[in-house]
Design an enzyme around this catalytic site. Structure first.
Site, short mmCIF file in Angstrom:
data_model
loop_
_atom_site.label_atom_id
_atom_site.label_comp_id
_atom_site.label_asym_id
_atom_site.label_seq_id
_atom_site.Cartn_x
_atom_site.Cartn_y
_atom_site.Cartn_z
N ARG A 1 37.76 12.07 22.51
CA ARG A 1 37.62 13.51 22.74
C ARG A 1 37.16 13.75 24.17
O ARG A 1 37.62 14.67 24.85
CB ARG A 1 36.62 14.14 21.73
N LYS B 1 56.16 24.90 25.61
CA LYS B 1 57.38 25.57 26.05
C LYS B 1 58.13 24.70 27.06
O LYS B 1 58.58 23.64 26.70
CB LYS B 1 57.01 26.95 26.60
N TYR C 1 51.22 37.48 25.83
CA TYR C 1 51.53 36.73 24.63
C TYR C 1 50.70 37.30 23.46
O TYR C 1 49.49 37.53 23.60
CB TYR C 1 51.19 35.26 24.88
N ASP D 1 48.36 32.98 33.22
CA ASP D 1 49.14 32.20 32.25
C ASP D 1 50.52 32.00 32.88
O ASP D 1 51.29 32.95 33.02
CB ASP D 1 49.23 32.98 30.93
C1 LIG Z 1 53.38 30.21 23.42
C2 LIG Z 1 52.53 30.85 24.43
C3 LIG Z 1 51.13 30.72 24.38
C4 LIG Z 1 50.43 29.99 23.24
O1 LIG Z 1 50.70 28.62 23.26
P1 LIG Z 1 50.73 27.70 21.93
O2 LIG Z 1 51.09 26.38 22.48
O3 LIG Z 1 51.76 28.29 21.02
O4 LIG Z 1 49.38 27.75 21.34
C5 LIG Z 1 50.39 31.30 25.37
N1 LIG Z 1 50.97 31.98 26.37
C6 LIG Z 1 52.31 32.14 26.45
C7 LIG Z 1 52.89 32.92 27.58
C8 LIG Z 1 53.13 31.58 25.48
O5 LIG Z 1 54.45 31.75 25.55
#
Ligand SMILES: *Cc1c(COP(=O)(O)O)cnc(C)c1O
Length: 386
Positions: free
Chosen positions: A48, A197, A100, A172
């Site tokens: 961890r 993604k 998101y 983000d």
């Molecule tokens: C999918 C997504 C998240 C969240 O990520 P997870 O891996 O699904 O927890 C956060 N920000 C954006 C822009 C996303 O597309």
């Protein structure tokens, strides 16, 4: 020797395994490490706290984002959870108005319980950002282009406003990845990714990443990463590293396909509106061009009401109806009932997430097949068609 992005994707972070010479970082599938005496470790104590496979990914993403310190988490939301844990009761965040859905949900239903407030602002309007900042605000949290309406925010300008008031800027960067946009070079303090993604890129791994440049912030995040414990597993770290190696070639194709499809959609007469910052008529076009190396490959569009959007989703044959984005395969989603269902209907409508809105994550298939699939599905969904 300082490498360019395409080379960092292949050789960045830790290039190969020092003990064996393995070209790829092995999956160190271990929870703990032998100590050679009391308090004598070989640099690793407990997975961890630290794991060599995760460490390789953390160094790689830090280098790609032009930051210094990287952190890998079990999901994008685990990353966001850890970043939000920097704040305390009484603090407030200014947040982009289309973000998101999960980011909205964790602010609204989790962190609000701990006295952390937020204000939703159209951050593409700099005056509104400036006006929203008061003493309680500790950070501005943006996405650009934002999900799902691809609204572009001037990152450099918002960083300047935030810093003038002594606040942090959190970006983000999931939609563009460091291949197309590097927010730290534009002044951001913290960059967040859902590695699920484009970075992973194959719709096979859930992961999250955070990058910062300043040591004090890194020390605090490292403490929180270990204290909260939402870390990425060794095998998943390996998969994200493997995905990142082909990020450049994938993104080039994603963007090329998306540019063709966005142009086709806007000229087809099937859509009332096409949201894509790569179209010269898009309000975000100029800023997007200034701050990023491409528009990304997410397109949102509002289907004309002569078509039934429910039928459209049913009639697609190649493009898959699914949550998520950024994989090699094209995915389509209905934000109002899927990714953004957590946002109350009145806010959804106000920002433009209408029922007819469709979000497309353009994959790397043959673009003519994708256009044919879209055209076929749209034509078969005409309200007169049975
Ligand atoms: C999918 C997504 C998240 C969240 O990520 P997870 O891996 O699904 O927890 C956060 N920000 C954006 C822009 C996303 O597309």
């Amino acid at each position: 020797m300082s490498l360019k992005t395409d080379s960092i994707l292949i050789h960045g972070g830790i290039d190969g395994d020092v003990t064996t010479g393995a070209v790829n970082i092995p999956v160190y599938q271990t929870s703990t490490y032998k100590q050679d005496g009391l308090g004598v470790t070989r640099g690793w104590e407990y997975s961890r706290t630290g794991n060599p496979t995760r460490d390789a990914l953390e160094r790689l993403i830090a280098e790609l984002e032009h930051g210094k310190y990287g952190f890998a988490f079990a999901s994008g939301l685990a990353a966001i959870n850890t970043v939000l844990s920097l704040f305390k009761s009484g603090d407030k965040l200014v947040v982009s108005d289309n973000i998101y859905g999960g980011t909205f949900r964790i602010l609204e239903n989790v962190f609000s319980n701990f006295g952390i407030a937020y204000e939703i602002v159209n951050t593409s309007d700099l005056q509104k950002v400036e006006d929203a900042i008061d003493e309680d605000v500790k950070a501005v949290f943006i996405e650009s282009p934002a999900n799902p309406l691809l609204t572009v925010t001037d990152i450099e300008a918002v960083a300047k406003i935030a810093h003038e008031h002594g606040k942090l800027l959190i970006v983000d960067n999931t939609f563009l990845t460091p291949y197309l946009q590097r927010p730290i070079t534009l002044g951001a303090d913290i960059v967040i990714h859902s590695g699920t993604k484009y970075l992973g890129g194959h719709s096979d791994t859930v992961s999250g990443l955070v990058v910062v440049k300043k040591k004090a912030l890194a020390d605090r995040l490292y403490y929180l990463q270990n204290a909260i414990g939402g870390v990425l597993a060794p095998w998943d770290s390996f998969l994200v590293i493997r995905g990142i190696k082909t990020l450049g070639v994938r993104m080039d194709r994603h963007v090329k396909n998306a540019e063709r499809i966005a142009r086709w959609l806007s000229e087809s007469g099937h859509a009332d509106r096409v949201y894509f910052p790569g179209l010269p008529e898009d309000p975000g076009y100029e800023i997007q061009k200034k701050q990023a190396d491409g528009p990304g490959a997410i397109i949102s569009f509002v289907l004309k009401d002569t078509y039934d959007y429910r039928k459209f989703f049913k009639n697609l044959k190649v493009i898959t109806l699914a949550e998520s984005l950024g994989g090699v395969e094209s995915l389509v989603c209905h934000p109002a009932t899927m990714t953004h269902a957590a946002i109350p209907e009145n806010i959804r409508r106000e920002v433009g997430i209408v029922d007819e809105l469709i979000r497309l994550s353009v994959g790397i298939e043959d673009v003519d097949d994708l256009i044919a699939d879209l055209e076929g599905a749209i034509e078969a969904s005409g309200k007169g068609v049975v």
